[in-house]
Design a protein around this motif. Sequence first.
Motif, short mmCIF file in Angstrom:
data_model
loop_
_atom_site.label_atom_id
_atom_site.label_comp_id
_atom_site.label_asym_id
_atom_site.label_seq_id
_atom_site.Cartn_x
_atom_site.Cartn_y
_atom_site.Cartn_z
N THR A 1 34.05 41.26 -20.49
CA THR A 1 34.88 41.93 -21.49
C THR A 1 36.35 41.82 -21.12
N LYS A 2 37.09 41.32 -22.10
CA LYS A 2 38.54 41.16 -21.95
C LYS A 2 39.22 42.22 -22.82
N ILE A 3 40.35 42.71 -22.38
CA ILE A 3 41.11 43.67 -23.17
C ILE A 3 42.40 43.02 -23.66
N ASN A 4 42.69 43.15 -24.93
CA ASN A 4 44.00 42.79 -25.48
C ASN A 4 44.77 44.08 -25.71
N SER A 5 46.07 44.05 -25.42
CA SER A 5 46.94 45.17 -25.78
C SER A 5 48.16 44.59 -26.49
N LEU B 1 23.43 30.73 -35.37
CA LEU B 1 24.00 29.80 -34.38
C LEU B 1 23.20 29.79 -33.09
N ALA B 2 22.73 30.97 -32.68
CA ALA B 2 21.93 31.03 -31.45
C ALA B 2 20.70 30.13 -31.60
N GLU B 3 20.22 30.02 -32.84
CA GLU B 3 19.03 29.22 -33.11
C GLU B 3 19.39 27.73 -33.26
N LYS B 4 20.44 27.44 -34.04
CA LYS B 4 20.74 26.04 -34.38
C LYS B 4 21.67 25.34 -33.40
N ALA B 5 22.45 26.08 -32.66
CA ALA B 5 23.39 25.45 -31.71
C ALA B 5 23.44 26.27 -30.44
N PRO B 6 22.30 26.32 -29.72
CA PRO B 6 22.20 27.23 -28.57
C PRO B 6 23.18 26.94 -27.44
N ASP B 7 23.78 25.74 -27.41
CA ASP B 7 24.73 25.43 -26.33
C ASP B 7 26.11 26.01 -26.55
N ILE B 8 26.40 26.41 -27.78
CA ILE B 8 27.74 26.94 -28.05
C ILE B 8 27.82 28.39 -27.58
N LYS B 9 28.84 28.67 -26.78
CA LYS B 9 29.05 30.05 -26.32
C LYS B 9 29.62 30.88 -27.46
N LEU B 10 29.16 32.12 -27.56
CA LEU B 10 29.59 32.99 -28.64
C LEU B 10 30.48 34.11 -28.11
N PRO C 1 30.04 50.88 -29.42
CA PRO C 1 28.85 51.44 -28.77
C PRO C 1 27.58 51.26 -29.60
N LYS C 2 27.74 51.39 -30.91
CA LYS C 2 26.61 51.25 -31.81
C LYS C 2 25.99 49.84 -31.79
N TYR C 3 26.79 48.82 -31.46
CA TYR C 3 26.30 47.44 -31.57
C TYR C 3 26.11 46.74 -30.23
N VAL C 4 26.19 47.47 -29.13
CA VAL C 4 26.03 46.80 -27.83
C VAL C 4 24.65 46.15 -27.70
N ASP C 5 23.60 46.81 -28.19
CA ASP C 5 22.26 46.21 -28.11
C ASP C 5 22.21 44.88 -28.84
N GLU C 6 22.79 44.87 -30.03
CA GLU C 6 22.76 43.66 -30.85
C GLU C 6 23.58 42.54 -30.19
N ILE C 7 24.70 42.91 -29.60
CA ILE C 7 25.54 41.94 -28.90
C ILE C 7 24.73 41.29 -27.76
N CYS C 8 23.96 42.09 -27.06
CA CYS C 8 23.16 41.55 -25.95
C CYS C 8 22.02 40.68 -26.48
N LYS C 9 21.50 41.04 -27.63
CA LYS C 9 20.38 40.30 -28.20
C LYS C 9 20.74 38.83 -28.50
N TYR C 10 21.95 38.58 -28.97
CA TYR C 10 22.35 37.21 -29.28
C TYR C 10 23.07 36.55 -28.12
N ASN C 11 23.01 37.18 -26.95
CA ASN C 11 23.56 36.52 -25.79
C ASN C 11 25.04 36.21 -25.92
N ILE C 12 25.76 37.10 -26.55
CA ILE C 12 27.20 36.90 -26.71
C ILE C 12 27.84 37.10 -25.35
N ASP C 13 28.56 36.07 -24.87
CA ASP C 13 28.95 36.23 -23.47
C ASP C 13 30.37 36.72 -23.24
#
Length: 299
Positions: free
Chosen positions: A196-200, A110-119, A129-141
């Motif tokens: 980052t939003k928290i749900n409880s 999606l980052a490639e084909k629809a870059p305007d859509i927020k993820l 913690p293990k996936y924070v790098d990957e989350i940043c890589k795809y610009n997940i906002d």
Amino acid sequence: SGGPDDMPQEIWDKVKNHPCYSEEAHHHYARMHVAVAPACNIQCNYCNRKYDCSNESRPGVVSQKLTPDQAVKKVLAVASEIPQMTVLGIAGPGDSLASPAKTFETFRQLAEKAPDIKLCLSTNGLALPKYVDEICKYNIDHVTITINMVDPEVGAKIYPWIFWEHKRVTGIEAARILHEQQMLGLEMLTARGVLTKINSVLIPGVNDEHLIEVNRAVKARGAFLHNIMPLISAPEHGTYFGLNGQRGPTAQELKAVQDACAGGANLMRHCRQCRADAVGLLGEDRSEEFTLDKIEEME
Ligand code: SF4
Ligand code: SF4
């Protein structure tokens, strides 16, 4: 104009067009979820695995599971039919980070084909913690973490087990590990500038008063919103396994906890707990118009 509950202007500028964060935007902008993440790495006592993850979704709903390729196809089809579609989230039907290959392959395409859509994605936080790098890589906002406790004693009443480093861990030890990973994940996202939003989930008699402490802890670690959702307890959604006959909160109980947390992390009160394959404006659900067979027909 400024945001609700005196949200800082720089955060408001980032979220004001997001249907889930702005009362105003949710009338004009649409969001969708794709259900690409089937597995889960923990057990919540309020979860019935037949249905969508209750971290973000209304329980009792079964979403159509998709492969990453099918999900991308669906997002592109919806975006061409609903021009207000601005946000794509992965919220299940299990935990988005318990199926990391599927979740990140969807984001990558999606980052490639629809870059305007927020993820965005939602998670129980165990693998965060293990996936924070990957989350940043795809610009997940935006990331949503469901945090129901900051005390493992309370946590042990909510989570019977977690799956951690190839083993099942139970009891207070499980809740302690989950708690540590949630706090670490939140701190790491805040440090990288990811909203980052928290749900409880408010569970009467289990974590109701405790949520005030949760609110303090997540605010101190930089969460920009705290969404307190009611446990939805109905026989068809399955039972609350830890306590027989566990009920959901009344409207007054919910409001009392939300009011007690006011002035803490800004509370979000209009989250609709949408299904894991929701499509459309927040008040509406057009998921039935975009099932896989219908998308194939559109082509
Ligand atoms: Fe169920 Fe979601 Fe909890 Fe996993 S994180 S057990 S899918 S409610
Ligand atoms: Fe937005 Fe809440 Fe629906 Fe997620 S569940 S899309 S945060 S309103």
